[in-house]
Design a protein around this motif. Structure first.
Motif, PDB file in Angstrom:
ATOM      1  N   GLN A  73      85.196 -53.439  14.149  1.00 21.06           N
ATOM      2  CA  GLN A  73      84.230 -53.938  13.095  1.00 21.06           C
ATOM      3  C   GLN A  73      84.237 -52.963  12.239  1.00 21.06           C
ATOM      4  O   GLN A  73      83.433 -52.727  11.270  1.00 21.06           O
ATOM      5  CB  GLN A  73      83.071 -53.930  13.731  1.00 21.06           C
ATOM      6  N   GLU A  74      85.184 -51.730  12.160  1.00 19.95           N
ATOM      7  CA  GLU A  74      85.300 -50.698  11.047  1.00 19.95           C
ATOM      8  C   GLU A  74      85.496 -51.056   9.891  1.00 19.95           C
ATOM      9  O   GLU A  74      84.998 -50.682   8.639  1.00 19.95           O
ATOM     10  CB  GLU A  74      86.122 -49.542  11.634  1.00 19.95           C
ATOM     11  N   GLU A  75      86.278 -52.247   9.544  1.00 21.57           N
ATOM     12  CA  GLU A  75      86.672 -52.971   8.353  1.00 21.57           C
ATOM     13  C   GLU A  75      86.790 -54.254   8.669  1.00 21.57           C
ATOM     14  O   GLU A  75      86.770 -54.816   9.690  1.00 21.57           O
ATOM     15  CB  GLU A  75      88.045 -52.244   8.131  1.00 21.57           C
ATOM     16  N   PRO A  76      86.730 -55.045   7.316  1.00 22.49           N
ATOM     17  CA  PRO A  76      86.867 -56.466   7.517  1.00 22.49           C
ATOM     18  C   PRO A  76      88.092 -57.097   8.269  1.00 22.49           C
ATOM     19  O   PRO A  76      89.200 -56.474   8.331  1.00 22.49           O
ATOM     20  CB  PRO A  76      87.169 -56.957   6.175  1.00 22.49           C
ATOM     21  N   VAL A  77      88.170 -57.859   9.169  1.00 25.08           N
ATOM     22  CA  VAL A  77      89.062 -58.520   9.944  1.00 25.08           C
ATOM     23  C   VAL A  77      90.025 -59.190   8.909  1.00 25.08           C
ATOM     24  O   VAL A  77      89.406 -60.366   8.495  1.00 25.08           O
ATOM     25  CB  VAL A  77      88.579 -59.455  11.270  1.00 25.08           C
ATOM     26  N   GLU A  78      91.336 -59.183   9.220  1.00 22.70           N
ATOM     27  CA  GLU A  78      92.158 -59.783   8.149  1.00 22.70           C
ATOM     28  C   GLU A  78      92.667 -61.257   9.182  1.00 22.70           C
ATOM     29  O   GLU A  78      92.731 -60.932  10.231  1.00 22.70           O
ATOM     30  CB  GLU A  78      93.301 -59.028   7.943  1.00 22.70           C
ATOM     31  N   LYS A  79      92.837 -62.261   8.504  1.00 19.60           N
ATOM     32  CA  LYS A  79      93.496 -63.373   9.212  1.00 19.60           C
ATOM     33  C   LYS A  79      94.600 -63.834   8.820  1.00 19.60           C
ATOM     34  O   LYS A  79      95.099 -63.730   7.800  1.00 19.60           O
ATOM     35  CB  LYS A  79      92.371 -64.725   8.752  1.00 19.60           C
ATOM     36  N   ALA A  80      95.588 -64.293  10.002  1.00 21.02           N
ATOM     37  CA  ALA A  80      96.684 -64.279   9.734  1.00 21.02           C
ATOM     38  C   ALA A  80      97.390 -65.575  10.237  1.00 21.02           C
ATOM     39  O   ALA A  80      97.057 -66.239  11.419  1.00 21.02           O
ATOM     40  CB  ALA A  80      97.545 -63.038  10.423  1.00 21.02           C
ATOM     41  N   VAL A  81      98.557 -66.085   9.692  1.00 15.84           N
ATOM     42  CA  VAL A  81      99.469 -67.070  10.180  1.00 15.84           C
ATOM     43  C   VAL A  81     100.727 -66.306  10.831  1.00 15.84           C
ATOM     44  O   VAL A  81     101.413 -65.401  10.022  1.00 15.84           O
ATOM     45  CB  VAL A  81      99.925 -68.097   9.147  1.00 15.84           C
ATOM     46  N   CYS A 125      98.423 -57.840  16.865  1.00 17.00           N
ATOM     47  CA  CYS A 125      97.355 -58.224  15.835  1.00 17.00           C
ATOM     48  C   CYS A 125      95.980 -57.598  16.445  1.00 17.00           C
ATOM     49  O   CYS A 125      95.320 -57.109  15.568  1.00 17.00           O
ATOM     50  CB  CYS A 125      97.429 -59.803  16.014  1.00 17.00           C
ATOM     51  N   GLU A 126      95.643 -57.650  17.822  1.00 18.82           N
ATOM     52  CA  GLU A 126      94.532 -57.085  18.149  1.00 18.82           C
ATOM     53  C   GLU A 126      94.357 -55.794  17.739  1.00 18.82           C
ATOM     54  O   GLU A 126      93.196 -55.327  17.308  1.00 18.82           O
ATOM     55  CB  GLU A 126      94.392 -57.359  19.623  1.00 18.82           C
ATOM     56  N   ALA A 127      95.426 -54.981  18.054  1.00 18.91           N
ATOM     57  CA  ALA A 127      95.441 -53.553  17.734  1.00 18.91           C
ATOM     58  C   ALA A 127      95.341 -53.165  16.329  1.00 18.91           C
ATOM     59  O   ALA A 127      94.747 -52.075  16.005  1.00 18.91           O
ATOM     60  CB  ALA A 127      96.678 -52.809  18.421  1.00 18.91           C
ATOM     61  N   ALA A 128      95.509 -54.219  15.541  1.00 21.91           N
ATOM     62  CA  ALA A 128      95.706 -53.803  14.176  1.00 21.91           C
ATOM     63  C   ALA A 128      94.413 -54.276  13.312  1.00 21.91           C
ATOM     64  O   ALA A 128      94.314 -54.328  12.278  1.00 21.91           O
ATOM     65  CB  ALA A 128      97.149 -54.394  13.368  1.00 21.91           C
ATOM     66  N   GLU A 185      96.098 -74.003   4.142  1.00 21.20           N
ATOM     67  CA  GLU A 185      94.972 -74.603   4.879  1.00 21.20           C
ATOM     68  C   GLU A 185      94.136 -73.784   5.728  1.00 21.20           C
ATOM     69  O   GLU A 185      93.032 -74.252   5.787  1.00 21.20           O
ATOM     70  CB  GLU A 185      95.875 -75.830   5.726  1.00 21.20           C
ATOM     71  N   THR A 186      94.847 -72.940   6.241  1.00 22.80           N
ATOM     72  CA  THR A 186      93.817 -72.171   7.202  1.00 22.80           C
ATOM     73  C   THR A 186      92.972 -70.916   6.493  1.00 22.80           C
ATOM     74  O   THR A 186      92.485 -70.076   7.012  1.00 22.80           O
ATOM     75  CB  THR A 186      94.729 -71.398   8.434  1.00 22.80           C
ATOM     76  N   GLU A 187      93.557 -70.787   5.220  1.00 23.45           N
ATOM     77  CA  GLU A 187      92.999 -69.831   4.197  1.00 23.45           C
ATOM     78  C   GLU A 187      93.090 -68.271   4.785  1.00 23.45           C
ATOM     79  O   GLU A 187      92.456 -67.289   4.901  1.00 23.45           O
ATOM     80  CB  GLU A 187      91.449 -70.080   4.239  1.00 23.45           C
ATOM     81  N   ALA A 188      94.213 -68.091   5.336  1.00 19.42           N
ATOM     82  CA  ALA A 188      94.878 -67.060   6.060  1.00 19.42           C
ATOM     83  C   ALA A 188      94.976 -65.863   4.777  1.00 19.42           C
ATOM     84  O   ALA A 188      95.261 -66.341   3.591  1.00 19.42           O
ATOM     85  CB  ALA A 188      96.030 -67.050   6.469  1.00 19.42           C
ATOM     86  N   ASP A 189      94.950 -64.646   5.095  1.00 20.09           N
ATOM     87  CA  ASP A 189      94.908 -63.389   4.412  1.00 20.09           C
ATOM     88  C   ASP A 189      96.245 -63.188   4.182  1.00 20.09           C
ATOM     89  O   ASP A 189      96.871 -62.309   3.004  1.00 20.09           O
ATOM     90  CB  ASP A 189      94.092 -62.402   4.694  1.00 20.09           C
TER      91      ASP A 189
END
Length: 419
Positions: free
Chosen positions: A7-15, A37-40, A75-79
């Motif tokens: 939670q130190e920084e915003p979580v990025e969402k990915a495809v 992904c979890e580690a990053a 569609e998923t609004e991925a970053d």
């Protein structure tokens, strides 16, 4: 799967984009990228796959698949779109232009994790070197999207000028980093030489990332290394003296975890760290047998050892996490594999077997010596006690007779007194 995102920084969402050719590897590949992904600190939203014999030159995946990725990301609004492969500069640029999303390949993802985990100066230098070495070949492709603007005499297009400037800056920084790492490497060599003056055998723990290497190191050496289930919890090698049964000892080094298709730039940048393996007398290959893909992971480690030219060193295969599998399965593995043991580093199960295996390995590295040490050099007797196995000592008129098992360095010191 329960995931813990920092939670130190915003979580990025990915495809996530998978391109592995072999269908049998689907689960292994997917679980590994999700773990990365979890580690990053990345949250996977959706996945998409294409079977490829070889990547497309321009976009890595086919044109139709690029369109599917773009639609899914929107569609998923991925970053970001994460590609489980290594992209060229052209492929990276084209995918970003055609999907409208930031593209990150497998190498960049691993480098990001390394950057998060690097705590020491050496680790930070090595990560930056790997990042810049990866970036440099891509600069030309990135800047081709700038149009050259012709000016007056002596004027050149801003895109070309910026490209040349940036490449020079990156090259200069790479040269500086390589020099700094060489200095660290010299310091590490001095430390290694200092330890060799106390000639215990040297062993390195190697294994796939998250196999349990740091947990084993903590149990054997009483260290408090971070033993995290996420990939690459340990970047910097730690060496400790470990006391074994029957009076034997060794130096044990924990190393960075290996991974499938470990990027070449990472192996090169972390050469000084990975050298600990090449300078070891033998290694402990820790394998997580609770992972269904343990054989794939084992092969990936052996491939990396081949790159390091260390695959022919003596080794003990350590089947770890047997508390999570059928006991009969662990017993069968040990019966099938020479010089292997089955343990649980977390619970301590099987550690006595590992200690006995280590004693046998150390004994193979020791040689028998009978020498008459003059009283003027009697400090060598204490070295025999400290760094070997003494069987007999007699104080005679002309010197101290000693019968012992010693490592090569100490045998060499006593050679002139051999009887």
């Amino acid at each position: 799967m329960t995931k813990t995102i920092s939670q130190e920084e915003p979580v990025e969402k990915a495809v996530l984009v998978f391109v592995n050719e072999d269908e049998a590897e689907d689960q292994v590949v997917e679980e590994e990228l999700v773990g990365l992904c979890e580690a990053a600190g990345v949250e996977p939203l959706a996945t998409i796959r294409q079977r490829l014999d070889r990547p497309y030159k321009g976009t890595y995946v086919g044109t139709g698949k690029v369109g599917e990725i773009a639609t899914l990301a929107k569609e998923t609004e991925a970053d970001v779109v994460l590609v489980d492969g290594e992209l060229s500069g052209i492929q990276h640029r084209n995918l970003e232009e055609q999907t409208g999303k930031r593209i990150v390949d497998r190498t960049q993802l691993i480098l990001d994790i390394f950057a998060r985990r690097a705590k020491t100066r050496e680790g930070m230098l090595q990560v930056e070197l790997a990042q810049l070495t990866t970036m440099l070949p891509k600069l030309m492709s990135v800047y081709t999207k700038f149009e050259r603007q012709k000016g007056g005499i002596g004027m050149r297009g801003p895109g070309e000028t910026k490209l040349e400037t940036d490449r020079r800056v990156v090259r200069d920084r790479i040269a500086k980093l390589e020099g700094d790492i060489d200095e660290v490497k010299r310091h590490r060599s001095q430390q290694r030489a200092s330890r060799r003056k106390h000639p215990f055998p040297f062993a390195s723990i190697v294994g796939y990332t998250s196999a349990g290497k740091s947990t084993l190191m903590n149990r054997m050496a009483g260290t408090e290394l971070l033993a995290d289930a996420m990939p690459f919890a340990t970047l910097d090698p730690t060496t400790r003296k470990v006391d074994l049964p029957e009076g034997y000892s060794l130096f044990l080094t924990d190393t960075v975890g290996f991974i499938r298709n470990l990027p070449t730039n990472l192996v090169a940048a972390f050469q000084s760290t990975l050298e600990e393996v090449t300078f070891s007398d033998f290694f402990l290959h820790v394998i997580d047998v609770s992972n269904p893909a343990w054989e794939v992971q084992r092969d990936a480690v052996m491939e990396t050892l081949q790159v390091l030219k260390a695959e022919d060193k003596p080794g003990i295969t350590v089947f770890n996490k047997i508390d999570r599998v059928d006991p009969h399965f662990a017993t069968e593995l040990v019966a099938q594999w020479p010089n292997s043991v089955a343990i649980s580093a977390a619970t301590g199960l099987g550690m006595d077997d590992l200690m006995r295996a280590l004693v046998r390995q150390v004994q193979e590295l020791l040689g028998s010596v009978q020498a008459l040490i003059p009283y003027s050099d009697q400090n060598l007797l204490q070295d025999c006690y400290d760094f070997g196995r003494v069987h007999k000592v007699e104080y005679r008129e002309d010197g101290i007779f000693v019968d012992a098992e010693l490592v090569a360095e100490l045998r060499e010191k006593l050679r002139k007194y051999a009887v």
